[in-house]
Design an enzyme around this catalytic site. Structure first.
Site, PDB file in Angstrom:
ATOM      1  N   LYS A 127       5.270   2.584   8.267  1.00 61.95           N
ATOM      2  CA  LYS A 127       4.031   3.249   8.723  1.00 61.95           C
ATOM      3  C   LYS A 127       2.952   2.214   9.020  1.00 61.95           C
ATOM      4  CE  LYS A 127       4.719   7.294   5.777  1.00 61.95           C
ATOM      5  NZ  LYS A 127       4.155   8.406   5.012  1.00 61.95           N
ATOM      6  N   THR A 140      -3.963  13.190   6.764  1.00 65.34           N
ATOM      7  CA  THR A 140      -2.537  13.318   7.119  1.00 65.34           C
ATOM      8  C   THR A 140      -2.380  14.442   8.134  1.00 65.34           C
ATOM      9  OG1 THR A 140      -2.000  12.575   4.897  1.00 65.34           O
ATOM     10  CG2 THR A 140      -0.194  13.519   6.171  1.00 65.34           C
ATOM     11  N   SER A 154      -6.726   5.761   4.550  1.00 64.36           N
ATOM     12  CA  SER A 154      -6.781   4.979   3.309  1.00 64.36           C
ATOM     13  C   SER A 154      -7.204   3.547   3.614  1.00 64.36           C
ATOM     14  CB  SER A 154      -5.410   4.945   2.634  1.00 64.36           C
ATOM     15  OG  SER A 154      -5.254   6.049   1.781  1.00 64.36           O
ATOM     16  N   LYS A 196       0.839  -1.191   0.000  1.00 60.51           N
ATOM     17  CA  LYS A 196       0.000   0.000   0.000  1.00 60.51           C
ATOM     18  C   LYS A 196       0.869   1.234   0.000  1.00 60.51           C
ATOM     19  CE  LYS A 196      -3.964   2.203   0.834  1.00 60.51           C
ATOM     20  NZ  LYS A 196      -3.607   3.032  -0.353  1.00 60.51           N
ATOM     21  N   ASN A 214      -1.092  19.513   0.746  1.00 59.24           N
ATOM     22  CA  ASN A 214      -2.224  18.883   1.452  1.00 59.24           C
ATOM     23  C   ASN A 214      -1.964  18.808   2.959  1.00 59.24           C
ATOM     24  OD1 ASN A 214      -3.144  16.064   2.677  1.00 59.24           O
ATOM     25  ND2 ASN A 214      -4.732  16.722   1.254  1.00 59.24           N
ATOM     26  N   LYS A 225       5.080   1.901  -3.170  1.00 59.41           N
ATOM     27  CA  LYS A 225       5.123   3.303  -3.585  1.00 59.41           C
ATOM     28  C   LYS A 225       5.327   3.400  -5.080  1.00 59.41           C
ATOM     29  CE  LYS A 225       5.049   7.443  -1.661  1.00 59.41           C
ATOM     30  NZ  LYS A 225       4.455   7.772  -0.355  1.00 59.41           N
TER      31      LYS A 225
HETATM   32  N1  GLU Z   1       1.135   8.926   0.225  1.00 57.27           N
HETATM   33  C1  GLU Z   1       0.724   8.870   1.581  1.00 57.27           C
HETATM   34  C2  GLU Z   1       1.890   8.474   2.475  1.00 57.27           C
HETATM   35  O1  GLU Z   1       3.034   8.686   2.129  1.00 57.27           O
HETATM   36  C3  GLU Z   1      -0.523   8.022   1.788  1.00 57.27           C
HETATM   37  C4  GLU Z   1      -0.433   6.604   1.336  1.00 57.27           C
HETATM   38  C5  GLU Z   1      -1.770   5.889   1.354  1.00 57.27           C
HETATM   39  O2  GLU Z   1      -2.771   6.506   1.676  1.00 57.27           O
HETATM   40  O3  GLU Z   1      -1.773   4.702   1.021  1.00 57.27           O
HETATM   41  O4  GLU Z   1       1.724   8.029   3.573  1.00 57.27           O
END
Ligand code: GLU
Length: 430
Positions: A110, A206, A364, A86, A237, A122
């Site tokens: 994370k 976030t 998410s 993810k 954002n 990613k």
């Molecule tokens: N791009 C965001 C991050 O770096 C969110 C990733 C997501 O929602 O899967 O955490």
């Protein structure tokens, strides 16, 4: 990306001369330290130091002027022992293979820290969306999905927004994927518009997560949020919504910035006005003449500093000059390892990126759960679940930091890597 060094002629520049700014190498250093500290054998590090899968794609797009341009894109899948991978897709001219790899490892961390049933992934495309038309962006978004379609999916790898991508781009990507698979697939991607199965509260998630981290860190430092002076680097954002939430909490946002400069006012900036005037890429300082630089912004006198922009902003050359008592990393990778050491020695409480910016992926996850069950939650429900999970995550990391006598970054990596290592072991991979 090869090894980069800071070349700085300031008083602290000497210390910074040999500083390694390669985010992949820095992440690998801490992953190894965390695994060693927890007693895992070296082979576990061999497994986790690189993504298990790295896909490079070339995407031909017919531009508005009739010419065809070939874009390069990536998708990294770090480790899928826990579950599908993810993580977001960024559109940026500076995207590199190493950066995407590092970002996928950070996503694994994370997910481990918040205890989500995912590994990290990613994506990125080398492009400058600020110079592309709506039609070109749609073509690029759809082209990317066609190029990576074999390796992504709701039970394989679930993309999301990141730097310079948004809910419209997620909508195009979801539509393209659904057409390829010939059935509606909202769970393929998160960060969608609400009408297409997006979650209430995803857009601000976030920033809400960072707010929760600031509240918890402030309690540890005995800082009252009411009246606290906050500096936010970046007005995208995360940064813009964070400035709004801090302002609403009664804190004084004394400085904000974008890629072009920073605004500073000791009396507190008019955040509502700035939010109203920012463009979709978070640019607002171009409207003002009395700006300061991003470098000056980081060294301002304040209680809480939030780097919410790009990588390698707090380095050995400026870490000694940071005046904040708390640094909360809303961006991915804003502080180098050398600077982490300096801030820790100076008793500045650092809430590292893999913990501080985990609110986005947490909501998410909620979005994906709602898509899978076809039943949608209220914003209050999303918020209260987010708070519960992030407060627990903060305390896990903070308690590891105290009980194991390690800095907050290493503590976060130790918490974040554990589930993935255990899952890899149970699967018999190592
Ligand atoms: N791009 C965001 C991050 O770096 C969110 C990733 C997501 O929602 O899967 O955490």
């Amino acid at each position: 990306m090869g090894e980069q060094v800071v070349t700085d002629s300031t008083a602290n520049g000497k210390a910074a001369q040999q500083e390694n700014l390669n985010v992949l190498q820095s992440t690998q250093t801490v992953i190894e330290e965390a695994l060693t500290k927890m007693g895992y054998p070296p082979v576990m590090n061999e497994l986790l130091k690189e993504p298990m899968r790295m896909f490079t794609v070339r995407i031909p797009i017919r531009m508005d002027n009739g010419e065809t341009k070939i874009f390069t894109g990536y998708r990294a899948q770090h480790n899928d022992a826990v579950g599908p991978t993810k993580g977001g897709v960024r559109f940026h001219p500076d995207v590199t293979e190493d950066e995407v790899k590092a970002l996928s490892i950070w996503m694994s961390l994370k997910c481990g820290i918040v205890d989500l049933p995912y590994g990290g992934g990613k994506g990125g495309i080398i492009c400058d969306p600020r110079e592309m038309s709506f039609r070109e962006l749609e073509a690029l978004s759809r082209g990317y999905v066609r190029a990576v379609s074999q390796i992504v999916g709701p039970t394989k790898d679930i993309p999301a927004p990141d730097v310079f991508t948004n809910s419209q781009i997620m909508a195009w990507m979801m539509d393209e994927y659904s057409r390829i698979r010939e059935h509606d697939s909202p769970g393929f991607i998160t960060g969608k518009p609400i009408v297409l199965g997006g979650s209430a509260g995803r857009e601000t998630a976030t920033a809400k997560g960072v707010t929760i981290m600031i509240e918890e860190a402030a309690k540890k430092k005995g800082i009252e949020l009411q009246g606290a002076r906050v500096v936010v680097q970046g007005f995208g954002n995360a940064g813009s919504f964070l400035a709004k939430f801090m302002h609403e909490a009664g804190a004084k946002v004394v400085a904000i910035s974008d890629a072009y400069g920073a605004l500073h006012d000791e009396a507190g900036l008019d955040i509502e006005y700035l939010l109203d005037r920012r463009d979709s890429f978070g640019t607002v300082t171009k409207l003002f003449t009395n700006t300061i630089t991003n470098k000056e912004l980081l060294e301002l006198d304040c209680d809480i500093l939030v780097p919410a922009a790009i990588e390698n902003q707090i380095t050995a050359s400026n870490a000694h000059n940071i005046k904040a008592r708390i640094v909360v990393e809303a961006a991915n990778g804003p502080t180098t390892l050398e600077a982490t050491k300096i801030l820790t020695e100076r008793d500045i409480l650092l809430v590292p990126d893999v913990l501080a910016s985990s609110g986005g992926v947490t909501v998410s996850y909620f979005e994906w759960v709602q898509n899978n069950q076809g039943y949608y939650w209220s914003e209050e429900e999303v918020d209260s679940r987010l708070r519960e999970m992030l407060v627990r995550a903060f305390n896990n990391v903070y308690n590891t930091h105290v009980s194991r006598g390690v800095n907050m970054r290493l503590a976060a990596y130790m918490v974040g890597v554990r589930k993935m290592a255990e899952a890899s072991r149970f699967r018999g991979w190592v």
